[in-house]
Design an enzyme around this catalytic site. Structure first.
Site, PDB file in Angstrom:
ATOM      1  N   ASP A  62       0.825  -1.206   0.000  1.00  0.00           N
ATOM      2  CA  ASP A  62       0.000   0.000   0.000  1.00  0.00           C
ATOM      3  C   ASP A  62       0.863   1.260   0.000  1.00  0.00           C
ATOM      4  O   ASP A  62       1.615   1.503   0.946  1.00  0.00           O
ATOM      5  CB  ASP A  62      -0.884  -0.031   1.253  1.00  0.00           C
TER       6      ASP A  62
ATOM      7  N   CYS B  29      -6.169   3.935  -4.014  1.00  0.00           N
ATOM      8  CA  CYS B  29      -6.360   2.626  -3.383  1.00  0.00           C
ATOM      9  C   CYS B  29      -7.517   1.800  -3.928  1.00  0.00           C
ATOM     10  O   CYS B  29      -7.330   0.698  -4.440  1.00  0.00           O
ATOM     11  CB  CYS B  29      -6.520   2.803  -1.873  1.00  0.00           C
TER      12      CYS B  29
ATOM     13  N   HIS C 279     -11.149  -1.795   1.782  1.00  0.00           N
ATOM     14  CA  HIS C 279     -11.398  -0.507   1.118  1.00  0.00           C
ATOM     15  C   HIS C 279     -12.185  -0.661  -0.178  1.00  0.00           C
ATOM     16  O   HIS C 279     -11.980   0.085  -1.138  1.00  0.00           O
ATOM     17  CB  HIS C 279     -10.068   0.217   0.867  1.00  0.00           C
TER      18      HIS C 279
ATOM     19  N   ASP D 193       0.012  -1.188  -4.744  1.00  0.00           N
ATOM     20  CA  ASP D 193      -1.271  -0.775  -5.321  1.00  0.00           C
ATOM     21  C   ASP D 193      -1.156   0.481  -6.182  1.00  0.00           C
ATOM     22  O   ASP D 193      -1.994   0.714  -7.054  1.00  0.00           O
ATOM     23  CB  ASP D 193      -2.341  -0.594  -4.229  1.00  0.00           C
ATOM     24  N   HIS D 194      -0.141   1.307  -5.955  1.00  0.00           N
ATOM     25  CA  HIS D 194       0.116   2.510  -6.762  1.00  0.00           C
ATOM     26  C   HIS D 194       1.367   3.174  -6.211  1.00  0.00           C
ATOM     27  O   HIS D 194       2.057   2.606  -5.362  1.00  0.00           O
ATOM     28  CB  HIS D 194      -1.076   3.481  -6.748  1.00  0.00           C
TER      29      HIS D 194
END
Length: 462
Positions: free
Chosen positions: A52, A92, A148, A291-292
């Protein structure tokens, strides 16, 4: 074969397929460093480790010189590391939706971050997840960590195909109190199979490790799928004392971020150790992805992560916001210690897992493509002739080395954007840092890439 999700029950049903698979387990031919190695009757386990807010280069094997990440690096050493791998989105929730459904986030019904409030829905329940796909073929399915993607029974993990779920439903928590880490009012957020639980004062990364280890031990004799969505190094940056001391020489906020990254690396190492102790490593596909890009928000002290020479960060469609570390390992079945330079995306894991594990795909439009040919050969072409991203009013399209951004946002503040940059054209083969806008020089490329953007828009409205 048709896989249909039962919307009321939240599962996939196909009686004939299930009956057939029970009677005639598939023999899956798997590739190794020497080529096609052996035929296995047992299905491989699958673990996805989804980190994350981890920056594009924030592992040793991706170029970081000031971090200690031996356990994450070991996944690359025992597998394949991608150098042009893209998250489905620079934030996210949509990135997670792209991973779990194999569809671009807007098609998956998650164009942006979903609410972290209890009682708020998220990804539509009719979307088919990797968990539902695997469950249909006899897999145990588990979620540990961050979700999320919805905070109602039908949009929480147990309503989206996971037999077991442990973690937080919102975007972030304090790792000791397990309360939502944002503005007030304070909201406790820790759940086990849809029921609120309390572990006051216990470090959440340690709780995740225990859950992962327990899950693996419990189902070691059955094929299992584990989605470990680690909430690290997302803020709050709460590394352990061991690593805070180790990185005390670094300037803040890099020191705080580095301590949390290495804390996460320790956790991953404990779970990998459990696989080795149970002699499961060679029958377990391990997929790793961030995730990014890294965050530069105030809650993370304005930065800490790194995209190296890439422009952009979290929330941005410049490379630093969407180009992420990604690896796959399956010792004895796929090549080890190699790199792949083909374009690949987070949406590709669902069809890749399906092909490697020999399970049927959902019978609706997927945007992801299986990476098996790329995994097998460095000479294979990318399965994508082009790809598309969108977050809010910002969008991007890539075809070959050319990339067009519409209404770009640079959260890394590596350059000034003007009204003339509303369309931003880049040749990545010559300008990987995306410093120079070529839109005025190549109108024909603008037209070509805008047509691809329009094609995606039409497909989303059909």
């Amino acid at each position: 074969m048709v896989i249909v999700k039962n919307r009321s029950a939240g599962i996939i049903t196909d009686g004939f397929l299930w009956y057939f698979l029970c009677l005639f387990p598939c023999l899956i031919v798997l590739s190794s460093n020497e080529g096609w190695a052996s035929t296995r009757s047992e299905k491989p386990n699958v673990i996805i480790i989804f980190t994350d807010d981890q920056g594009s280069i924030d592992l040793n094997c991706y170029g970081a010189k000031d971090l200690i990440t031996p356990h994450m690096d070991s996944i690359a050493k025992r597998g394949i590391r991608f150098t042009q791998f893209y998250a489905a989105a620079p934030v996210c929730s949509p990135s997670r939706a792209g991973l779990l459904t194999g569809r671009i986030p807007r098609r998956a019904g998650v164009p942006g971050n979903v609410s972290s409030h209890h009682g708020k829905s998220g990804m539509p329940a009719e979307q088919v997840t990797i968990a539902e796909m695997m469950k249909q073929s006899g897999y145990q399915t588990g979620h540990v960590g961050k979700w999320h993607l919805g905070y109602t029974p039908e949009t929480m993990p147990n309503g989206q195909g996971f037999d077991q779920s442990f973690g937080h439903m919102g975007g972030c928590i304090d790792n000791y109190s397990h309360f939502f880490y944002w503005n007030g009012p304070n909201r406790h957020d820790l759940w086990n199979n849809g029921k609120e639980i309390w572990h006051d004062g216990e470090f959440f990364p340690d709780l995740m490790v225990k859950q992962c280890q327990g899950y693996i031990k419990k189902f070691q004799d059955k094929p299992f799928f584990l989605y470990w969505a680690i909430n690290v190094p997302h803020y709050p940056l709460q590394g352990t004392e061991k690593w805070r001391k180790k990185y005390s020489h670094l300037p803040a906020p890099r020191s705080k971020y580095a301590a949390f990254v290495s804390t996460m690396d320790d956790c991953i190492g404990e779970v990998l150790k459990t696989l080795d102790e149970l002699k499961l490593r060679e029958n377990t596909i391990i997929i790793f992805q961030s995730d990014h890009g890294h965050s530069q928000e105030e809650r993370t002290f304005g930065g800490g992560g790194s995209a190296g020479h890439f422009r952009g960060a979290k929330f941005s469609l410049f490379e630093g916001g969407i180009r992420v570390p990604a690896m796959i390992s399956w010792p004895g079945s796929i090549r080890e210690g190699e790199e792949r330079h083909q374009l690949a995306t987070g949406c590709d894991w669902l069809p890749t897992i399906a092909e490697l594990a020999g399970v049927p795909l959902p019978q609706h439009q997927l945007d992801g493509k299986s990476l098996k040919t790329v995994i097998d050969s460095p000479q294979a072409q990318s399965p994508h002739s082009d790809f598309y991203w969108q977050i809010g009013k910002s969008w991007a399209v890539r075809k070959g080395d050319w990339k067009l951004l519409g209404n770009p946002r640079d959260t890394s503040l590596k350059g000034q954007l003007t009204k003339e940059d509303r369309l931003f054209l880049v040749d990545l083969s010559k300008d990987i840092s995306e410093k120079q806008n070529l839109a005025a020089r190549y109108p024909e490329k603008i037209d070509q890439l805008k047509k691809i953007y329009d094609r995606y828009q039409r497909s989303l409205s059909e």
